[in-house]
Design a protein around this motif. Structure first.
Motif, PDB file in Angstrom:
ATOM      1  N   LYS A 141      63.824   1.265  55.667  1.00 45.43           N
ATOM      2  CA  LYS A 141      64.522   0.763  56.083  1.00 45.43           C
ATOM      3  C   LYS A 141      64.789  -0.508  57.188  1.00 45.43           C
ATOM      4  N   VAL A 142      64.513  -1.307  57.804  1.00 48.37           N
ATOM      5  CA  VAL A 142      63.971  -2.242  59.171  1.00 48.37           C
ATOM      6  C   VAL A 142      65.422  -3.183  59.216  1.00 48.37           C
ATOM      7  N   GLU A 143      65.456  -3.056  60.622  1.00 46.54           N
ATOM      8  CA  GLU A 143      66.810  -3.988  60.905  1.00 46.54           C
ATOM      9  C   GLU A 143      65.663  -4.886  62.323  1.00 46.54           C
ATOM     10  N   ILE A 144      66.473  -5.389  62.240  1.00 48.83           N
ATOM     11  CA  ILE A 144      65.518  -6.436  63.456  1.00 48.83           C
ATOM     12  C   ILE A 144      66.453  -7.773  63.529  1.00 48.83           C
ATOM     13  N   ILE A 190      64.072  -7.635  67.768  1.00 50.70           N
ATOM     14  CA  ILE A 190      63.478  -6.421  68.562  1.00 50.70           C
ATOM     15  C   ILE A 190      64.071  -4.983  67.501  1.00 50.70           C
ATOM     16  N   ILE A 191      63.102  -4.524  66.606  1.00 43.27           N
ATOM     17  CA  ILE A 191      63.256  -4.275  65.858  1.00 43.27           C
ATOM     18  C   ILE A 191      64.219  -2.606  66.329  1.00 43.27           C
ATOM     19  N   ALA A 192      65.889  -2.904  65.934  1.00 41.30           N
ATOM     20  CA  ALA A 192      67.059  -1.496  66.115  1.00 41.30           C
ATOM     21  C   ALA A 192      66.092  -0.439  66.312  1.00 41.30           C
ATOM     22  N   ALA A 193      66.338  -0.799  64.506  1.00 34.89           N
ATOM     23  CA  ALA A 193      66.018   0.931  64.078  1.00 34.89           C
ATOM     24  C   ALA A 193      65.005  -0.041  62.323  1.00 34.89           C
ATOM     25  N   LEU A 194      64.842   1.879  62.116  1.00 33.88           N
ATOM     26  CA  LEU A 194      63.385   1.255  61.998  1.00 33.88           C
ATOM     27  C   LEU A 194      64.040   3.529  60.879  1.00 33.88           C
ATOM     28  N   GLU A 195      64.271   2.890  59.432  1.00 33.91           N
ATOM     29  CA  GLU A 195      64.371   4.215  59.168  1.00 33.91           C
ATOM     30  C   GLU A 195      63.410   4.769  58.050  1.00 33.91           C
ATOM     31  N   ASP A 215      61.614  16.000  52.427  1.00 30.35           N
ATOM     32  CA  ASP A 215      62.938  16.229  52.153  1.00 30.35           C
ATOM     33  C   ASP A 215      63.791  15.029  51.676  1.00 30.35           C
ATOM     34  N   GLY A 216      62.739  14.397  51.575  1.00 31.35           N
ATOM     35  CA  GLY A 216      63.185  13.305  50.883  1.00 31.35           C
ATOM     36  C   GLY A 216      64.914  12.182  51.363  1.00 31.35           C
ATOM     37  N   GLU A 217      65.132  12.017  52.749  1.00 31.56           N
ATOM     38  CA  GLU A 217      66.121  12.344  53.137  1.00 31.56           C
ATOM     39  C   GLU A 217      65.855  11.206  54.349  1.00 31.56           C
ATOM     40  N   PHE A 218      66.508   9.828  55.010  1.00 29.29           N
ATOM     41  CA  PHE A 218      66.005   8.587  55.163  1.00 29.29           C
ATOM     42  C   PHE A 218      66.696   9.347  57.345  1.00 29.29           C
ATOM     43  N   ALA A 234      60.225  13.153  64.497  1.00 28.75           N
ATOM     44  CA  ALA A 234      61.370  13.719  64.145  1.00 28.75           C
ATOM     45  C   ALA A 234      63.083  13.428  63.842  1.00 28.75           C
ATOM     46  N   GLY A 235      63.031  12.186  64.206  1.00 29.02           N
ATOM     47  CA  GLY A 235      64.231  11.522  63.960  1.00 29.02           C
ATOM     48  C   GLY A 235      65.460  11.389  64.970  1.00 29.02           C
ATOM     49  N   GLN A 236      66.455  10.617  64.360  1.00 26.48           N
ATOM     50  CA  GLN A 236      67.461  10.197  65.905  1.00 26.48           C
ATOM     51  C   GLN A 236      68.440  11.494  65.608  1.00 26.48           C
ATOM     52  N   GLY A 237      68.126  11.644  67.373  1.00 24.19           N
ATOM     53  CA  GLY A 237      68.717  12.706  67.389  1.00 24.19           C
ATOM     54  C   GLY A 237      68.202  13.901  67.759  1.00 24.19           C
ATOM     55  N   SER A 238      67.151  13.766  67.943  1.00 25.52           N
ATOM     56  CA  SER A 238      65.765  14.689  67.959  1.00 25.52           C
ATOM     57  C   SER A 238      65.890  15.018  69.883  1.00 25.52           C
TER      58      SER A 238
END
Length: 291
Positions: free
Chosen positions: A32-35, A41-46, A51-54, A184-188
């Motif tokens: 999932k990508v938010e532009i 701007i690529i604001a988010a790229l999930e 583990d199957g989580e986004f 590693a994902g958001q918060g790392s």
């Protein structure tokens, strides 16, 4: 199957010219990508991890206010020329052009108001979105009316960015996306445990203002030899480096091939295949045609 949604993200301040900033959400089963229409701007790229989580693997802001303040080009399209132009000067067809200096003695990423700071006109596609803008002759000191199209498409697990430009005069152009990744994902906290490899046999040494010296140096036996994966933190410590801000000279081939590969040991790791030129690795003189 890619789902494409369009929504309002915010309103630009009047001192920045006003206008509505839109957000486009592209979604497949694994990405999932938010532009944004501001700076493409690529604001988010999930991305879906092991583990199957986004998890969101790029740095950015949740609100428009973050992007209207000074920031290090998070997720933006930069141009007309990504990276630095020495002393902000170049000569084309016998004429010298002087650009705005915004990085010490040099011009960086298009100048004071580059492509990252303007609204683009969007067109929704079946599996993505295409952004267009006209950079007028003389903008930030560059010659020629320059038409630019930046297209994002999502197919399964692959996000592709296509750049196209057409000019009325010969002009330098070097477009790229300036996303910052943390797999590693958001918060790392950092990316020092990431493994990095770059398929480059040589690199360009730079002076103390980050301008290439003109030498093309072999990576063999140096800290720039990343042809085999290295753990980033340990590698930087071994060679007493703060990081890399250099051009790597990729192996040239007509067929699509791997250019660079970052991986993370945590569950959200996804291999990123880059078939375009990395940030600042080359520049091109665009003649009076498209590219």
């Amino acid at each position: 199957m890619t789902e494409v949604k369009r929504e309002v993200f915010g309103q630009m301040p009047q001192e920045e010219g006003g206008g509505v900033v839109e957000k486009f959400v592209l979604k497949s089963d694994s990405v999932k990508v938010e532009i944004l229409s501001l700076g493409c701007i690529i604001a988010a790229l999930e991305m879906k991890g092991r583990d199957g989580e986004f998890s969101d693997v790029v740095l950015g802001f949740d609100t428009l206010e973050g992007y209207t303040r000074k920031h290090p080009f998070f997720g933006t399209i930069v141009g007309r020329v990504a990276n630095r132009i020495a002393k902000g000067r170049f000569t084309v067809d016998g004429k010298e052009y002087q650009l705005f200096l915004n990085n010490g003695p040099n011009s960086l990423h298009g100048g004071a108001r580059g492509f990252d700071k303007v609204l683009w006109s969007p067109q929704v596609l079946r599996n993505g979105v295409c952004f267009f803008r006209l950079s007028p002759d003389g903008e930030e000191g560059y010659p020629g009316d320059l038409k630019v199209w930046v297209t994002y498409t999502l197919s399964g697990g692959e996000l592709a960015i296509n750049y196209r430009a057409q000019t009325s005069k010969t002009t330098p152009i070097n477009l790229t996306n300036h996303a910052y990744f943390n797999l590693a994902g958001q918060g790392s906290p950092d990316i020092y445990d990431h493994e990095i490899s770059i398929e480059a046999d040589s690199y360009l040494p730079v002076d103390d203002t980050k301008i290439p010296t003109g030498e093309v140096a072999a990576v063999l036996g140096t800290s720039f030899d990343l042809r085999q994966p290295v753990e980033l933190g340990k590698h930087l410590e071994k060679f007493h480096l703060d990081g890399f801000d250099h051009n790597f000279c990729l192996q040239q081939a007509q067929a699509r091939h791997l250019a660079a590969s970052p991986t993370s040991p945590v569950p959200y790791s996804n291999r990123v295949r880059n078939t375009t030129t990395p940030h600042g690795s080359c520049s091109t003189l665009l003649k009076e045609r498209g590219c």
